[in-house]
Design a protein around this motif. Structure first.
Motif, PDB file in Angstrom:
ATOM      1  N   GLN A 113      -3.532   1.875  -4.138  1.00  0.00           N
ATOM      2  CA  GLN A 113      -2.967   3.388  -4.300  1.00  0.00           C
ATOM      3  C   GLN A 113      -2.114   3.798  -3.827  1.00  0.00           C
ATOM      4  OE1 GLN A 113      -6.957   5.435  -4.241  1.00  0.00           O
ATOM      5  NE2 GLN A 113      -5.988   6.891  -4.131  1.00  0.00           N
ATOM      6  N   THR A 114      -2.455   3.546  -2.217  1.00  0.00           N
ATOM      7  CA  THR A 114      -1.403   4.536  -1.348  1.00  0.00           C
ATOM      8  C   THR A 114       0.474   3.676  -1.839  1.00  0.00           C
ATOM      9  OG1 THR A 114      -2.500   4.295   0.106  1.00  0.00           O
ATOM     10  CG2 THR A 114      -0.593   4.253   1.487  1.00  0.00           C
ATOM     11  N   LEU A 115       0.216   2.381  -2.144  1.00  0.00           N
ATOM     12  CA  LEU A 115       1.836   1.994  -1.987  1.00  0.00           C
ATOM     13  C   LEU A 115       2.187   3.160  -3.411  1.00  0.00           C
ATOM     14  CD1 LEU A 115       1.799  -1.715  -1.959  1.00  0.00           C
ATOM     15  CD2 LEU A 115       2.488   0.061  -0.503  1.00  0.00           C
ATOM     16  N   ALA A 140       4.789   1.938 -10.117  1.00  0.00           N
ATOM     17  CA  ALA A 140       3.890   1.328  -9.410  1.00  0.00           C
ATOM     18  C   ALA A 140       3.982   0.134  -8.926  1.00  0.00           C
ATOM     19  CB  ALA A 140       4.052   0.719 -11.534  1.00  0.00           C
ATOM     20  N   TYR A 141       3.131  -0.421  -8.317  1.00  0.00           N
ATOM     21  CA  TYR A 141       3.759  -1.390  -7.048  1.00  0.00           C
ATOM     22  C   TYR A 141       4.635  -2.879  -7.228  1.00  0.00           C
ATOM     23  CZ  TYR A 141      -0.268  -3.650  -6.761  1.00  0.00           C
ATOM     24  OH  TYR A 141      -0.947  -5.255  -7.106  1.00  0.00           O
ATOM     25  N   GLU A 142       4.108  -2.987  -8.320  1.00  0.00           N
ATOM     26  CA  GLU A 142       4.020  -4.052  -9.478  1.00  0.00           C
ATOM     27  C   GLU A 142       5.825  -4.420  -9.561  1.00  0.00           C
ATOM     28  OE1 GLU A 142       1.861  -2.446 -10.252  1.00  0.00           O
ATOM     29  OE2 GLU A 142      -0.239  -3.445 -10.183  1.00  0.00           O
ATOM     30  N   ASN A 176       3.672 -10.155  -6.011  1.00  0.00           N
ATOM     31  CA  ASN A 176       2.908 -11.311  -5.497  1.00  0.00           C
ATOM     32  C   ASN A 176       2.065 -10.774  -3.836  1.00  0.00           C
ATOM     33  OD1 ASN A 176       3.351 -13.465  -6.587  1.00  0.00           O
ATOM     34  ND2 ASN A 176       5.707 -14.019  -5.453  1.00  0.00           N
ATOM     35  N   LEU A 177       1.759  -8.923  -3.642  1.00  0.00           N
ATOM     36  CA  LEU A 177       1.097  -8.492  -3.268  1.00  0.00           C
ATOM     37  C   LEU A 177       0.534  -9.575  -2.121  1.00  0.00           C
ATOM     38  CD1 LEU A 177       1.138  -6.006  -1.226  1.00  0.00           C
ATOM     39  CD2 LEU A 177      -0.061  -4.676  -2.791  1.00  0.00           C
ATOM     40  N   THR A 230       6.755 -10.019  -1.632  1.00  0.00           N
ATOM     41  CA  THR A 230       8.249 -10.566  -2.829  1.00  0.00           C
ATOM     42  C   THR A 230       9.103  -9.861  -3.382  1.00  0.00           C
ATOM     43  OG1 THR A 230       7.498 -12.460  -2.459  1.00  0.00           O
ATOM     44  CG2 THR A 230       9.742 -12.815  -3.246  1.00  0.00           C
ATOM     45  N   LEU A 231       9.783  -9.608  -3.125  1.00  0.00           N
ATOM     46  CA  LEU A 231      11.070  -8.074  -3.283  1.00  0.00           C
ATOM     47  C   LEU A 231      11.593  -8.888  -5.317  1.00  0.00           C
ATOM     48  CD1 LEU A 231      13.777  -6.862  -0.815  1.00  0.00           C
ATOM     49  CD2 LEU A 231      10.952  -6.010  -1.174  1.00  0.00           C
TER      50      LEU A 231
END
Length: 571
Positions: free
Chosen positions: A158-160, A167-169, A174-175, A192-193
């Protein structure tokens, strides 16, 4: 059981005889201070919760929490203060009773910090690092450097998304579900970027943002109360320093800038690494950086397994701090072992002494050389300090004068640092560092030393010695007091790496490195002295700190009890 002994559960003994007056004072003080702290704490909480930067739902969650945190903090403060006051007034109090009380009070503070976390843990670490608290506090609070309870990964996601605006994805693959590190203010996950590069993502706890303002206000209130109750032991002047540092540490953009600056200053040393920050994937509460493998700097077993010399690692640490401080005037203010990793790199170094004689790295490798060298990875640059150019030069002058045992230069440096009235007491600038203190006191001419001892005796008889000691440090530039704490941290880490039987050798190495860089910072490369010559002079000076001339034996013997708290020469 001693009067201030602990029960098996660590609870305060319930059998102490408290007078009715003391109980009434406790209740009235707790009630009055508690009501005022809570009321003002809530007002600050409401203001913080209504700020545009705070989340819309924080107000609903924070009010009950702020009330509870303020109440428990005030209650613990009053209880501890009353017990110290009772001990002060006891005519038959013994050092053992004082030690037992310190143990109980330190445990009380530790329990409070574990309960509230975040700001409280940072405050305890900061206070313990000053060296102005009894050793029982440092022993109890050192566990706060260890792993903290992490937040759920759902909060991290949520913070990301709030901080990155997407969306962090979309940017981080692979968080990791579990963090690889969790500290007092934030936790770190791997990811992973899109290009396949592995990164470390530092995410601030939501509770840090929610409780920051209210907790800081409560701590300010408590510090004022303690300063009022115990004016001779006032540490209230440290609170603004702590608040400045904490605000910097909770802004990850500041940490990113600090990291770039330290990386630039140490760029010439390939054995020191600062992870690169991805600014486009960072914000005030999220920091995305290169993922760097390594192990904790105090893990000597791992060093031996990697065929690394712990003493070389210790030397690298002192070189990094000295170069940053004396040449650049900008340094990492929190280099505890959890913020420094070590790894092995291909290279070649000649072995000497113990490691060469016993071929400790073995496995068919020649005892004359090895093919791995250590590299330090410096992490967590939120807490950094900068010396003004005048302070940097004065600090260089101080250590350069110490290397020469030059009393006049040392007094001049103390004057330049702002302590004109007490410049003769310049050895106090090395308080907490017995090796440097020995050199400093033995640079003082005998007649001047005797005058200082007499003055200390008079101040002690007048009951002002503790207040004078506090005033001395409160008059120094804030960054300099931070630097003294950093030096103490580095000293402890180096001693651990050298081992218990080689602490003096660790001190000599550290002093030599500091003095070398002080000369460079003051005079440029022309001021650099031959290492062997400098080490010889440091070793000779430290021997002076142990062997007092026979002609001064009686004077030092008579006054050694006065000199003890100040690391002055004694037999």
């Amino acid at each position: 059981m001693l009067r201030y002994g602990l029960t098996r559960q660590g609870a305060h003994p319930s059998t102490w005889n408290r007078s009715r007056a003391v109980r009434r004072l406790r209740n009235v003080t707790a009630a009055g201070l508690g009501v005022s702290a809570i009321a003002l704490g809530v007002s600050h909480t409401v203001k913080s919760a209504r700020s545009p930067e705070a989340g819309a739902n924080i107000l609903e969650v924070q009010l009950p929490s702020a009330l509870q945190r303020a109440l428990t903090t005030v209650s613990a403060t009053v209880q501890v203060s009353l017990e110290y006051r009772k001990l002060e007034r006891a005519e038959d109090a013994t050092p053992e009773q004082r030690r037992e009380l310190d143990l109980w009070a330190a445990q009380k503070v530790l329990d409070l910090c574990k309960r509230h976390g975040g700001v409280y843990i940072k405050a305890a670490q900061f206070a313990a690092s000053t060296g102005m608290l009894p050793p029982e506090y440092h022993t109890a609070l050192v566990v706060l450097q260890d792993r903290a309870p992490p937040s759920p990964v759902s909060e991290v996601r949520q913070t990301l998304e709030e901080e990155l605006g997407t969306a962090y994805e979309d940017v981080l693959l692979n968080l990791s579900e579990a963090p690889i590190a969790a500290a007092s203010l934030a936790q770190v996950h791997t990811a992973t970027l899109r290009n396949g590069e592995r990164v470390a993502v530092k995410v601030q706890y939501r509770s840090t943002r929610e409780h920051l303002e209210a907790d800081l206000f409560t701590l300010r209130t408590v510090s004022k109360f303690v300063s009022w109750a115990f004016p001779d032991y006032s540490l209230h002047w440290l609170v603004p320093q702590f608040e400045r540092r904490l605000r910097a540490e909770t802004n990850f953009r500041t940490e990113a800038l600090n990291g770039k600056r330290i990386a630039s200053a140490l760029a010439s040393n390939s054995q020191i690494k600062v992870p690169k920050v991805y600014e486009e994937l960072s914000s005030r509460r999220v920091l995305t950086m290169e993922f760097e493998e390594g192990f904790r700097i105090t893990d000597k077993e791992k060093m031996h397994a990697e065929k690394l010399d712990p003493r070389e690692v210790a030397g690298l640490l002192s070189e990094a701090l000295a170069q940053l401080t004396f040449q650049h005037g900008f340094f990492h203010a929190d280099p505890h072992p959890g913020n420094i990793l070590v790894r092995a790199l291909p290279g070649k170094r000649a072995l000497s002494g113990f490691y060469a004689s016993f071929n400790i790295f073995g496995h068919g490798q020649s005892s004359k050389e090895r093919t791995m060298v250590p590299q330090l990875i410096l992490l967590d640059h939120g807490a950094c300090c900068e010396l003004s150019e005048s302070t940097r030069l004065a600090y260089c002058k101080l250590w350069d004068g110490l290397s020469r045992l030059d009393n006049a230069q040392l007094e001049e440096a103390c004057n330049d640092l702002g302590e004109r009235k007490l410049s003769a007491f310049y050895p106090l600038l090395f308080a907490g560092d017995k090796a440097a203190s020995r050199l400093a006191w033995h640079s003082v001419p005998r007649e001047q030393l005797l005058r200082i001892v007499r003055e200390i005796k008079e101040r002690r008889e007048q009951g002002t010695i503790t207040a004078d000691f506090t005033n001395f440090f409160s008059g120094l530039p804030p960054a300099l007091t931070e630097l003294m704490k950093v030096s103490a941290l580095v000293k402890g880490t180096m001693r651990d790496l050298y081992g218990p039987s080689c602490r003096n050798e660790a001190d000599r190495k550290r002093l030599k490195v500091f003095m070398k860089h002080a000369a460079i910072g003051l005079h440029g490369n022309a001021g650099q002295e031959n290492d062997a010559s400098l080490l010889q002079r440091v070793s000779r000076g430290l021997r002076l700190g142990v062997w007092v001339p026979l002609t001064q034996l009686r004077t030092y013997w008579d006054l050694s009890h006065i000199a003890k708290p100040f690391d002055m020469p004694k037999v």
